[in-house]
Design an enzyme around this catalytic site. Structure first.
Site, mmCIF file in Angstrom:
data_model
loop_
_atom_site.group_PDB
_atom_site.id
_atom_site.type_symbol
_atom_site.label_atom_id
_atom_site.label_comp_id
_atom_site.label_asym_id
_atom_site.label_seq_id
_atom_site.Cartn_x
_atom_site.Cartn_y
_atom_site.Cartn_z
ATOM 1 N N THR A 209 46.436 92.104 56.144
ATOM 2 C CA THR A 209 46.504 90.209 56.776
ATOM 3 C C THR A 209 46.248 90.345 58.557
ATOM 4 O O THR A 209 46.426 91.722 59.151
ATOM 5 C CB THR A 209 46.318 89.441 56.205
ATOM 6 O OG1 THR A 209 46.201 87.914 56.783
ATOM 7 C CG2 THR A 209 48.693 89.180 56.348
ATOM 8 N N ASN A 210 45.914 89.498 59.540
ATOM 9 C CA ASN A 210 46.389 89.580 60.766
ATOM 10 C C ASN A 210 47.436 88.132 61.223
ATOM 11 O O ASN A 210 47.863 87.959 60.541
ATOM 12 C CB ASN A 210 45.527 89.629 61.875
ATOM 13 C CG ASN A 210 43.674 88.881 61.504
ATOM 14 O OD1 ASN A 210 45.185 87.675 61.864
ATOM 15 N ND2 ASN A 210 43.300 88.602 61.055
ATOM 16 N N ARG A 211 47.731 88.267 62.295
ATOM 17 C CA ARG A 211 48.766 87.036 62.824
ATOM 18 C C ARG A 211 47.763 86.000 63.281
ATOM 19 O O ARG A 211 48.876 85.491 63.543
ATOM 20 C CB ARG A 211 49.281 87.946 64.420
ATOM 21 C CG ARG A 211 49.803 88.527 63.815
ATOM 22 C CD ARG A 211 51.070 89.292 65.187
ATOM 23 N NE ARG A 211 51.685 88.748 65.419
ATOM 24 C CZ ARG A 211 51.403 88.373 67.346
ATOM 25 N NH1 ARG A 211 51.623 89.192 68.128
ATOM 26 N NH2 ARG A 211 52.555 86.792 67.741
ATOM 27 N N ALA A 276 40.084 84.922 62.300
ATOM 28 C CA ALA A 276 40.329 86.263 63.431
ATOM 29 C C ALA A 276 40.069 86.848 61.579
ATOM 30 O O ALA A 276 41.006 87.282 60.757
ATOM 31 C CB ALA A 276 41.581 86.589 63.941
#
Ligand code: CTP
Length: 405
Positions: A209-211, A276
């Protein structure tokens, strides 16, 4: 956060039902959202709950008596300055008065002089609600444009189950929002917002995943609601509280988000693509937890493949159907933000791109502020200063609404 309730004058008429206790919560929630809440209690309502309870949560005087001489023609003052009147709970008796125009207490007297919309949330025993007299009164009021919220089915004070419960305060807030936003910039428009990250499964316990935390997307959903829009928020797996007035679609993977966005956009006016989105997904996903020994055998590498580009799919859909009519994407960059942002605008067929350099102080993931530059195909639209994500959202909504015009 500025909300559509900010400085709106709302008369909350409370009539004699045990659901009065929920009206205190409603008054409190409206006040917390920024509304100026003037409560009118009928005599019966005061048997259930005191004026002090309402004064304590609204911080404003509470009105109980039509013969109170403190203010000159008080009912006219209240009725003329209000943006909205809510009667919650509304008893069978008050519905009858409202439908026949009887004006024998401050609540019914105010209601008959109103210049703003009136909504009612009935509360009574199921049998009373089903009585032909009440049914006729409800029909009469509806035919005059008075909005009914509920009643809901469930257990009532009598111990019986039926249709007659007052709906919950949060549902009343959700129902009155479009009424307050009826003159907003996006009144009657359908807006789709995506927010948060997507998550790509490696095995049942691991993922990529991402932030992203979803804050900017949720702020956009809120700003669109406040401009009067009907909002669908497609939200990735983050623990953020979405505005309860929008239609929330929870998704996990890029594929889920793709499907939900394409579907929601079939008749949307605007898409604000703030999510995102994960660009890669493991080429093979294991149904069982991958053991250390297996990983070593596989060479300790995860093979990745590209996910679908959601904005590209939307570009295609838009060519054939014309919807969504305006599309805005985001470009979170760590270098050459302007150049990469412009490329994305063209490549993805966007009307706008909101570029942010996520390495700049105060901008990017997790924080409450952002520094955004907005571009359209002709070039720079606006370079916003460092401001709260809510302010960024409001600015974006203004520009996008202009484009829709
Ligand atoms: N986006 C999308 N589908 C993807 C990836 C991104 O719709 N699979 C959208 C994002 O929501 C955003 C815009 O495209 O609105 C730009 O996303 P970004 O991650 O900055 O760009 P990418 O297309 O991933 O390009 P790059 O990897 O070159 O940065």
């Amino acid at each position: 956060m500025a909300t559509i309730f900010n400085n709106k004058r709302i008369i909350l008429g409370v009539t004699g039902s045990i659901a009065c206790y929920k009206a205190v919560d409603l008054a409190s929630k409206l006040t917390q959202k920024g509304a100026l809440v003037d409560v009118i209690l009928t005599r019966s309502a005061q048997k259930f709950v005191s004026a002090l309870a309402f004064r304590s949560v609204t911080g404003r005087p509470v009105f109980v008596d039509m013969w109170d001489e403190r203010e000159h023609v008080q009912h006219v003052n209240l009725a003329e300055t209000a943006d909205l009147m809510i009667v919650a709970p509304a008893t069978a008796n008050t519905l009858a008065k409202l439908s026949t125009g009887i004006a024998d207490n401050l609540l019914s007297l105010t209601a008959i002089g109103l210049r703003c919309p009136l909504v009612v949330a009935p509360a009574m025993d199921g049998g009373m609600y089903a009585h032909p007299a009440t049914v006729a009164n409800v029909e009469t009021l509806q035919s005059r444009g008075i909005r009914f919220i509920g009643p809901a089915e469930g257990r009532m004070a009598s111990g019986l189950t039926g249709k007659g419960r007052m709906v919950e305060p949060l549902d009343i807030l959700a129902a009155v929002r479009p009424i307050l936003g009826r003159d907003g910039l996006l009144a009657g428009r359908k807006v789709v917002v995506t927010a948060g990250p997507t998550r790509e499964k490696i095995d049942p316990v691991r993922f990529i995943t991402n932030r992203s935390t979803g804050k900017q997307g949720v702020a956009l959903a809120q700003a669109a609601l406040d401009a009067g829009a009907d909002v669908t928020l497609i939200l990735g797996p983050v623990p953020i509280e979405p505005p309860n007035e929008c239609n929330v679609v929870r998704v996990t993977s890029t594929l889920d988000m793709h499907d939900a966005t394409v579907e929601a956009c079939t008749s949307a006016d605007i898409l604000l693509m703030a999510a995102a989105v994960s660009d890669f997904t493991p080429a093979t996903k294991s149904d069982q937890k991958i053991k250390k020994t297996q990983a070593e055998e596989w060479g300790m590498a995860i093979g990745l493949e590209r996910t679908l580009d959601i904005l590209k799919a939307i570009q295609k859909q838009r060519k054939s159907s014309g919807f969504p009519r305006v599309v805005l994407g985001f470009a979170a960059e760590t270098q050459d933000a302007f150049k990469y942002g412009r490329d994305k605008l063209i490549r993805k067929g966007l009307d706008f791109i909101a570029i942010n350099d996520v390495t700049a102080p105060g901008a990017g993931f997790g924080v409450n502020t952002n520094r955004v530059t907005l571009l359209d195909a002709d070039g720079l639209v606006a370079k916003f200063p460092l401001q709260s994500k809510s302010e960024v959202a409001e600015q974006i909504i203004i520009r996008v609404a202009e484009e829709l015009e």
